[in-house]
Write a protein that holds these residues in place. Structure first.
Motif, PDB file in Angstrom:
ATOM      1  N   ASP A 230     -28.604 -94.880  14.721  1.00 57.68           N
ATOM      2  CA  ASP A 230     -29.778 -94.387  13.991  1.00 57.68           C
ATOM      3  C   ASP A 230     -30.003 -92.900  14.201  1.00 57.68           C
ATOM      4  OD1 ASP A 230     -30.442 -94.563  16.662  1.00 57.68           O
ATOM      5  OD2 ASP A 230     -32.433 -95.441  16.337  1.00 57.68           O
TER       6      ASP A 230
ATOM      7  N   ILE B 272     -30.077 -88.845  13.825  1.00 57.36           N
ATOM      8  CA  ILE B 272     -30.235 -87.861  12.752  1.00 57.36           C
ATOM      9  C   ILE B 272     -29.924 -86.440  13.235  1.00 57.36           C
ATOM     10  CG2 ILE B 272     -31.732 -89.120  11.185  1.00 57.36           C
ATOM     11  CD1 ILE B 272     -33.158 -86.787  13.879  1.00 57.36           C
TER      12      ILE B 272
ATOM     13  N   TYR C 101     -33.709 -91.336  14.794  1.00 57.72           N
ATOM     14  CA  TYR C 101     -34.675 -91.090  13.716  1.00 57.72           C
ATOM     15  C   TYR C 101     -36.092 -91.445  14.153  1.00 57.72           C
ATOM     16  CZ  TYR C 101     -37.216 -91.949   9.345  1.00 57.72           C
ATOM     17  OH  TYR C 101     -38.160 -91.962   8.348  1.00 57.72           O
TER      18      TYR C 101
ATOM     19  N   ILE D 212     -44.447 -87.820   9.336  1.00 55.23           N
ATOM     20  CA  ILE D 212     -43.227 -87.621  10.115  1.00 55.23           C
ATOM     21  C   ILE D 212     -43.264 -86.212  10.678  1.00 55.23           C
ATOM     22  CG2 ILE D 212     -41.901 -86.838   8.083  1.00 55.23           C
ATOM     23  CD1 ILE D 212     -39.453 -88.285   9.286  1.00 55.23           C
TER      24      ILE D 212
ATOM     25  N   TYR E 199     -34.164 -81.467  12.473  1.00 51.37           N
ATOM     26  CA  TYR E 199     -35.319 -82.377  12.358  1.00 51.37           C
ATOM     27  C   TYR E 199     -36.022 -82.154  11.021  1.00 51.37           C
ATOM     28  CZ  TYR E 199     -34.692 -82.517  17.459  1.00 51.37           C
ATOM     29  OH  TYR E 199     -34.170 -82.616  18.729  1.00 51.37           O
TER      30      TYR E 199
ATOM     31  N   ALA F  27     -33.873 -83.768   8.367  1.00 49.82           N
ATOM     32  CA  ALA F  27     -34.020 -85.225   8.400  1.00 49.82           C
ATOM     33  C   ALA F  27     -35.369 -85.655   7.832  1.00 49.82           C
ATOM     34  CB  ALA F  27     -33.852 -85.731   9.826  1.00 49.82           C
TER      35      ALA F  27
ATOM     36  N   ALA G 101     -35.896 -87.975   4.633  1.00 50.68           N
ATOM     37  CA  ALA G 101     -36.570 -89.256   4.857  1.00 50.68           C
ATOM     38  C   ALA G 101     -37.759 -89.424   3.920  1.00 50.68           C
ATOM     39  CB  ALA G 101     -37.020 -89.363   6.306  1.00 50.68           C
TER      40      ALA G 101
ATOM     41  N   ARG H 105     -41.001 -95.591   8.278  1.00 50.06           N
ATOM     42  CA  ARG H 105     -40.277 -96.357   9.296  1.00 50.06           C
ATOM     43  C   ARG H 105     -39.341 -97.403   8.687  1.00 50.06           C
ATOM     44  NH1 ARG H 105     -45.439 -98.125   9.957  1.00 50.06           N
ATOM     45  NH2 ARG H 105     -45.678 -96.909  11.863  1.00 50.06           N
TER      46      ARG H 105
ATOM     47  N   VAL I 133     -31.881 -96.036   7.263  1.00 56.16           N
ATOM     48  CA  VAL I 133     -31.418 -94.886   8.053  1.00 56.16           C
ATOM     49  C   VAL I 133     -29.946 -94.587   7.759  1.00 56.16           C
ATOM     50  CG1 VAL I 133     -31.132 -93.957  10.380  1.00 56.16           C
ATOM     51  CG2 VAL I 133     -33.130 -95.331   9.831  1.00 56.16           C
TER      52      VAL I 133
ATOM     53  N   LEU J  37     -30.076 -92.379   4.916  1.00 56.60           N
ATOM     54  CA  LEU J  37     -30.563 -91.068   5.371  1.00 56.60           C
ATOM     55  C   LEU J  37     -29.418 -90.261   5.981  1.00 56.60           C
ATOM     56  CD1 LEU J  37     -32.688 -88.950   6.158  1.00 56.60           C
ATOM     57  CD2 LEU J  37     -33.221 -90.361   8.170  1.00 56.60           C
ATOM     58  N   ARG J  38     -28.658 -90.881   6.860  1.00 55.75           N
ATOM     59  CA  ARG J  38     -27.526 -90.192   7.491  1.00 55.75           C
ATOM     60  C   ARG J  38     -26.499 -89.769   6.442  1.00 55.75           C
ATOM     61  NH1 ARG J  38     -26.007 -91.219  12.763  1.00 55.75           N
ATOM     62  NH2 ARG J  38     -23.997 -92.078  12.127  1.00 55.75           N
TER      63      ARG J  38
END
Length: 295
Positions: A190, A192, A221, A233, A258, A261, A265, A277, A281, A284-285
């Motif tokens: 998970d 990032i 993440y 976030i 960050y 990410a 996100a 949440r 993920v 996302l990656r």
């Protein structure tokens, strides 16, 4: 969200909010949980400055290739301090810059006059740091001119726009980056952010360093997600991390990622109409890698 500015009071109706304050300012005002370092002990702020007019060939020939100062420089700082110079930090770091004849200096250590830790969330502490940071900068610049080869004609180019803040609030996060995660170079599905930066802890008489040799750890993440807040976030040094882990994870390059990410996100969250949440993920990656992130 209600904001106050020079233009007055405004209401912002945002579906998602990225707290990029570095201080978890949005999280704190939204009622999220946070903490300060290790039982209130946080890292010292600092005031970087640049020196111009340096004979850098002579300087580096004497100083050596390491950015952390050699023992003879530490001895010279101790001697100058004994003669009354305000040089609280005896292990200074000096870096090359792209400009000819210039050095970047990380030397100051800022604390209250009684030795207490400055928490720059408090405007009084921030003011102390701003004033003392520039006073110490002048002392160290004088020391470098008088002591180190190549610096006799050096002058201060500038300081940081404001005092460099290493740590204030950290969020109580869905997943906490642990000290052991950094020391043991933990890899995660998970993740990032990938980081090889050492634990660089500035909260005592001298920096504490724990190097990661030919390896890296990864930041989860969930460290960007405040517990109990579905639509916020964070991006920056206020991520959820234990004290020593944050001493690595707070550094600028990681904070860039960050932000990357967090933005990706939020996009995925809005497109899928799910809470931050609950995003995928893995996707996302994948999106971050497509944009150039190394994961």
């Amino acid at each position: 969200m209600i904001l106050e500015s020079n233009a007055g009071r405004v209401a912002v109706h945002a579906k998602r909010t990225i707290d990029a304050s570095g201080d978890a300012a949005v999280v704190a005002r939204a009622g999220g949980d946070y903490y300060f370092g290790d039982g209130g002990r946080i890292q010292n702020p600092t005031m970087f400055f640049r020196l111009g007019g340096v004979d850098t060939e002579a300087f580096w020939s004497a100083y050596g290739s390491d950015t952390i100062c050699p023992p003879w420089v530490t001895d010279a700082i101790r001697s100058a301090r004994a003669d009354g110079a305000e040089l609280p930090r005896e292990k200074v770091w000096i870096f090359r810059t792209p400009r000819p004849g210039e050095l970047l200096v990380n030397a100051t250590r800022l604390a209250g006059r009684d030795g207490r830790v400055l928490n720059v969330i408090d405007p009084e502490d921030f003011t102390i740091a701003e004033i003392d940071g520039r006073r110490q900068m002048r002392e160290y610049a004088d020391f470098l001119r008088e002591t180190l080869p190549g610096c006799a004609d050096a002058y201060v180019v500038d300081t940081g726009v404001e005092v460099g803040i290493r740590q204030t609030r950290s969020i109580a996060a869905e997943v906490t980056l642990r000290n052991d995660d950094v020391v043991n170079c933990r890899k995660r599905d998970d993740a990032i952010v990938r980081s090889p930066w050492p634990i660089e802890l500035h909260d005592g008489a001298r920096p504490k360093l724990h190097w990661l040799l030919d390896d890296w750890y990864e930041v989860p993440y969930g460290a960007l997600l405040p517990m109990g807040l579905d639509d916020v976030i964070v991006a920056g040094r206020c991520l959820g991390a234990e004290h020593e882990a944050l001493a690595s994870a707070r550094v600028t390059a990681q904070c860039f990622e960050y932000g990357h990410a967090a933005a990706r996100a939020v996009t995925l969250s809005l497109e899928a109409d799910v809470a931050l949440r609950d995003i995928d993920v893995t996707e996302l990656r994948r999106a971050m890698r497509r944009a150039g992130s190394s994961l």
